[in-house]
Motif scaffolding. Structure first.
Motif, short mmCIF file in Angstrom:
data_model
loop_
_atom_site.label_atom_id
_atom_site.label_comp_id
_atom_site.label_asym_id
_atom_site.label_seq_id
_atom_site.Cartn_x
_atom_site.Cartn_y
_atom_site.Cartn_z
N LEU A 171 0.37 11.98 5.18
CA LEU A 171 0.31 11.28 6.45
C LEU A 171 0.54 9.80 6.25
CD1 LEU A 171 -2.86 13.10 7.85
CD2 LEU A 171 -0.45 13.68 8.26
N SER A 172 1.44 9.24 7.03
CA SER A 172 1.70 7.80 6.99
C SER A 172 0.60 7.08 7.77
CB SER A 172 3.07 7.50 7.60
OG SER A 172 3.29 6.11 7.69
N VAL A 173 -0.06 6.14 7.11
CA VAL A 173 -1.18 5.43 7.73
C VAL A 173 -1.02 3.92 7.52
CG1 VAL A 173 -2.79 7.36 7.45
CG2 VAL A 173 -2.61 5.63 5.65
N ALA A 210 -8.76 2.50 4.11
CA ALA A 210 -9.61 2.71 5.29
C ALA A 210 -9.57 4.17 5.73
CB ALA A 210 -9.15 1.81 6.43
N ALA A 211 -8.39 4.79 5.66
CA ALA A 211 -8.28 6.21 6.04
C ALA A 211 -9.14 7.08 5.12
CB ALA A 211 -6.82 6.65 5.99
N TYR A 212 -9.08 6.79 3.84
CA TYR A 212 -9.88 7.55 2.87
C TYR A 212 -11.38 7.36 3.13
CZ TYR A 212 -11.80 9.06 -1.64
OH TYR A 212 -12.52 9.69 -2.61
N GLU A 213 -11.80 6.13 3.32
CA GLU A 213 -13.22 5.84 3.53
C GLU A 213 -13.72 6.51 4.81
OE1 GLU A 213 -13.25 1.62 3.44
OE2 GLU A 213 -12.82 1.51 1.28
N HIS A 214 -12.90 6.45 5.87
CA HIS A 214 -13.29 7.08 7.13
C HIS A 214 -13.40 8.59 6.96
CE1 HIS A 214 -13.32 7.77 11.54
NE2 HIS A 214 -12.64 8.86 11.21
N ALA A 215 -12.40 9.19 6.28
CA ALA A 215 -12.39 10.64 6.11
C ALA A 215 -13.61 11.11 5.32
CB ALA A 215 -11.10 11.08 5.42
N HIS A 239 10.51 -2.54 -6.21
CA HIS A 239 10.77 -2.43 -4.77
C HIS A 239 9.54 -2.75 -3.91
CE1 HIS A 239 14.63 -0.64 -5.70
NE2 HIS A 239 14.04 0.27 -6.43
N GLY A 240 8.42 -3.04 -4.54
CA GLY A 240 7.21 -3.35 -3.79
C GLY A 240 6.06 -2.47 -4.22
N ARG A 241 5.13 -2.27 -3.33
CA ARG A 241 3.95 -1.50 -3.68
C ARG A 241 3.55 -0.55 -2.55
NH1 ARG A 241 -1.59 -5.08 -3.40
NH2 ARG A 241 -1.48 -5.69 -1.19
N VAL A 242 2.87 0.53 -2.95
CA VAL A 242 2.41 1.57 -2.03
C VAL A 242 0.95 1.86 -2.35
CG1 VAL A 242 2.72 3.96 -1.26
CG2 VAL A 242 4.71 2.61 -1.93
N GLN A 243 0.14 2.03 -1.31
CA GLN A 243 -1.23 2.47 -1.54
C GLN A 243 -1.35 3.94 -1.16
OE1 GLN A 243 -4.59 0.77 0.69
NE2 GLN A 243 -5.69 0.56 -1.25
N LEU A 244 -2.02 4.71 -2.05
CA LEU A 244 -2.16 6.15 -1.86
C LEU A 244 -3.62 6.56 -2.01
CD1 LEU A 244 0.78 7.30 -4.19
CD2 LEU A 244 0.88 7.04 -1.71
N SER A 245 -4.02 7.61 -1.30
CA SER A 245 -5.32 8.25 -1.47
C SER A 245 -5.19 9.65 -0.90
CB SER A 245 -6.42 7.46 -0.76
OG SER A 245 -6.17 7.39 0.64
N SER A 246 -6.15 10.52 -1.21
CA SER A 246 -6.03 11.88 -0.69
C SER A 246 -7.38 12.54 -0.50
CB SER A 246 -5.16 12.75 -1.61
OG SER A 246 -5.80 12.98 -2.85
N VAL A 247 -7.41 13.51 0.42
CA VAL A 247 -8.60 14.33 0.68
C VAL A 247 -8.18 15.78 0.77
CG1 VAL A 247 -9.83 12.47 1.88
CG2 VAL A 247 -8.40 14.07 3.20
N GLN A 248 -9.17 16.65 0.61
CA GLN A 248 -8.92 18.09 0.65
C GLN A 248 -8.90 18.58 2.09
OE1 GLN A 248 -8.95 19.66 -2.57
NE2 GLN A 248 -7.95 21.41 -1.59
N THR A 249 -8.01 19.56 2.36
CA THR A 249 -8.10 20.32 3.60
C THR A 249 -8.20 21.79 3.23
OG1 THR A 249 -7.14 20.72 5.78
CG2 THR A 249 -5.60 20.30 3.98
N TYR A 250 -7.76 22.71 4.09
CA TYR A 250 -7.98 24.14 3.83
C TYR A 250 -7.29 24.60 2.54
CZ TYR A 250 -3.64 23.84 6.59
OH TYR A 250 -2.41 23.48 7.08
#
Length: 380
Positions: free
Chosen positions: A104-106, A111-116, A134-145
């Motif tokens: 998901l693009s956020v 903040a998305a990770y902390e909220h989740a 080319h720059g920088r990207v921030q990534l994080s992830s959570v589990q779903t089904y």
């Protein structure tokens, strides 16, 4: 939400416009596959995708090989293991070719990770920055089904072809006249019996999504099998996640078959939008894509059931395209056979003319078509 014309057993819910977790849309979907090179060849030749980026031994990634494919606003990543014994190999051994990440693009991956996590999601990858020239990207992830992850991607400061560690391959066509497929309309998840509401509540609690519509086993049933489904959507309506669970029936439902062969919950199908489904399906068939077969008698009642549409019924009959209408318009849809060896993941091609539903009027014809395929496999 406007009142929809619903099948018996379907319940519509107003969409909450409050958006507690801002999400721009689906950034990409990553499949873990047994042979990424062959899968990329198939997706580009059969479905018209363009390989836009690549990562592997040549780019310094020693353990995996990934091909990034794009068409319209759709981005798929096909990843295979180079060493075995890693999470990719384990995922493929258990599930076969299947979806591992729905990214998901956020605006803010931290903040998305902390909220989740604060709202009950299980964190997998804590927020991290990746960067290159080319720059920088921030990534994080959570589990779903099941073993599926939601990867949060914050990329407004990145100008590369995909992510750091990927090299550019080709430019994707942006000319709508040359594209077969335009965007991801929705992604359907299958979960075990009794777990649908658990995951609906998860998306409501963690993502601030709202239940859009509920289909009972009365709405989605045949003589032999049934299932139940609820659809959750974000505040903008750009993201729609139907979640299915099996219901009791005389024989094994398609959801049970999926769970048996996938070895658990997972993404069942990805619906991709097109602007001209008749032309699109004709070209896909010419390229070898196989679709479910629909009985001739289905089309005899279409004019009375649907009313006036711009497409020729003869074309829909010839290609096996389904059509349905709600109070806001109509839609056309068709479903492929499973795209891998196991009877699990498949695609839907959909064209909307105002309709916001999911083809409720087609459920009986669709599920009977699926059951015919199940019967051929000895799994009904």
């Amino acid at each position: 939400m406007a009142t929809q014309q619903l099948a018996p057993g379907a319940i519509a819910h107003p969409v909450d416009e409050n958006d507690r977790m801002p999400v721009h849309g689906i950034d990409h979907v990553e499949f873990y596959v047994g042979n990424a090179a062959q899968a990329a060849f198939y997706f580009t030749r059969a479905y018209g995708f363009t390989e836009t980026a690549y990562s592997g031994l040549e780019t310094g990634h020693r353990g995996r090989r990934s091909h990034v494919l794009e068409q319209g606003r759709i981005r798929f990543v096909l990843t295979g293991t180079l060493e075995g014994g890693d999470e990719i190999a384990e995922h493929h051994a258990r599930h076969g070719d299947g979806v591992h990440k729905i990214a998901l693009s956020v605006p803010d991956a931290a903040a998305a990770y902390e909220h989740a996590v604060a709202h009950g999601a299980r964190g997998v990858d804590t927020p991290r920055w990746e960067e290159d020239e080319h720059g920088r990207v921030q990534l994080s992830s959570v589990q779903t089904y099941g073993d599926t992850l939601h990867l949060f991607v914050q990329r407004e400061d990145y100008r590369g072809p995909f992510l750091p560690g990927f090299e550019k391959r080709n430019d994707a066509s942006r000319d709508p006249d040359t594209l077969l497929l335009m965007a991801i309309d929705h992604i359907v998840g299958n979960v075990e019996l009794g777990h649908m509401q658990e995951w609906v509540s998860y998306y409501e609690r963690v993502f601030g999504m709202t239940e859009m519509i509920h289909f009972s086993d009365e709405a989605i049933s045949t003589e032999y099998s049934a299932l139940m489904s609820k659809v959750v959507t974000d505040g903008s309506g750009r993201i729609k996640f139907p979640i299915n669970e099996p219901a009791e029936g005389k024989r094994k439902s398609q959801i049970e078959e999926y769970i048996d062969f996938y070895k658990g919950a997972g993404a069942q199908h990805i619906a991709m939008a097109t602007r001209d489904i008749v032309s699109c399906v004709g070209r896909l068939r010419d390229r070898g894509v196989e679709f479910l077969s629909i009985p001739e008698e289905y089309y005899d009642e279409v004019p009375a059931r649907i009313g006036e549409i711009k497409e020729d019924i003869a074309d829909l009959r010839r290609l096996g395209i389904l059509v349905d209408r709600d109070d806001e318009g109509y839609l056309l849809q068709i479903f492929t056979k499973p795209i891998g060896d196991r009877p699990t993941v498949f695609f839907e091609i959909i064209e909307r003319h105002g309709a916001r539903g999911f083809g409720e009027g087609n459920f009986k014809a669709l599920f009977e078509a699926i059951e015919r395929e199940q019967d051929k496999r000895g799994n009904l």
